[in-house]
Design a protein around this motif. Sequence first.
Motif, PDB file in Angstrom:
ATOM      1  N   THR A  70      35.799   5.823  30.716  1.00  0.00           N
ATOM      2  CA  THR A  70      35.096   6.582  29.678  1.00  0.00           C
ATOM      3  C   THR A  70      35.650   6.231  28.308  1.00  0.00           C
ATOM      4  O   THR A  70      36.755   5.681  28.188  1.00  0.00           O
ATOM      5  CB  THR A  70      35.262   8.097  29.894  1.00  0.00           C
ATOM      6  N   HIS A  72      36.665   8.406  26.202  1.00  0.00           N
ATOM      7  CA  HIS A  72      37.844   9.245  25.994  1.00  0.00           C
ATOM      8  C   HIS A  72      39.096   8.583  26.569  1.00  0.00           C
ATOM      9  O   HIS A  72      40.152   8.569  25.943  1.00  0.00           O
ATOM     10  CB  HIS A  72      37.639  10.626  26.631  1.00  0.00           C
ATOM     11  N   GLU A  73      38.971   8.033  27.761  1.00  0.00           N
ATOM     12  CA  GLU A  73      40.106   7.346  28.373  1.00  0.00           C
ATOM     13  C   GLU A  73      40.509   6.126  27.536  1.00  0.00           C
ATOM     14  O   GLU A  73      41.691   5.845  27.345  1.00  0.00           O
ATOM     15  CB  GLU A  73      39.745   6.917  29.792  1.00  0.00           C
ATOM     16  N   LEU A 153      35.079  11.313  17.811  1.00  0.00           N
ATOM     17  CA  LEU A 153      35.713  11.231  19.127  1.00  0.00           C
ATOM     18  C   LEU A 153      37.197  10.899  19.019  1.00  0.00           C
ATOM     19  O   LEU A 153      37.999  11.348  19.833  1.00  0.00           O
ATOM     20  CB  LEU A 153      35.009  10.191  19.996  1.00  0.00           C
ATOM     21  N   GLU A 156      38.770  14.160  18.278  1.00  0.00           N
ATOM     22  CA  GLU A 156      38.789  15.028  19.456  1.00  0.00           C
ATOM     23  C   GLU A 156      39.886  14.626  20.440  1.00  0.00           C
ATOM     24  O   GLU A 156      40.617  15.479  20.963  1.00  0.00           O
ATOM     25  CB  GLU A 156      37.431  14.984  20.155  1.00  0.00           C
ATOM     26  N   VAL A 157      40.020  13.319  20.684  1.00  0.00           N
ATOM     27  CA  VAL A 157      41.027  12.853  21.643  1.00  0.00           C
ATOM     28  C   VAL A 157      42.434  13.133  21.121  1.00  0.00           C
ATOM     29  O   VAL A 157      43.316  13.576  21.875  1.00  0.00           O
ATOM     30  CB  VAL A 157      40.825  11.350  21.930  1.00  0.00           C
TER      31      VAL A 157
END
Length: 218
Positions: A70, A72-73, A153, A156-157
């Motif tokens: 993903t 995020h990862e 993002l 967010e991470v």
Amino acid sequence: EGRSTYEQLNLRALRPEDARRMAAESAPDLTPDLVEQVLARSAGNPLFLEELLRAERGPTGGHVHRLPETIHEMLLARLDTQPPDARRTLQLASVVGTEFSARIVAELAAEDSADPLPRDRVDEAIRALQRAELIVPRPAPGGERTLAFRHPLIHEVAYRSLLVSTRRRLHGEIGRRLEQLGGDELVSELARHYRDSDDQEKARRFLPLAGERAAALN
């Protein structure tokens, strides 16, 4: 967001031919097999594709390894590769907001009782984060140095990489600093930070004020 010059553009995923062109221009040395894996994994998401291509251009580019599942990862792995000072500065900045004052971040870092970070190291960390294209400068009135996360993002991470207890403590500290500055224009920020802190008494005070100000401005 919330400013008169703000306009949101919702972008669809890149078409396959455009994603392939982006890969060819950004990472021309990748093998055809690896390019196909990257294109399939990103599914046309421009940020995910860009981050995957950036990672494959690095020291491990061209070798067989597992691609992140993903975005995020992918971003979390990228944050983990940053120097400790840069990673910590980015986390502090994420609590301030998607846009942040370099001064406030430096003050938070300097007054951390566990491991104070001097201003010169914070400045170097900010330069490192800009070189890594994780944050970008923003024009600000009054000459104060203001920066922003390059993508929501990334913010967010970085924010979610902190313990909830740490985030709540920092929100309280930021709220108290903003409260000292005063000014009606800070009411919404005060409400947001106290809402996410352990100081619920201050949250009950500033949230209605923020609502009243929003209604008056509309």
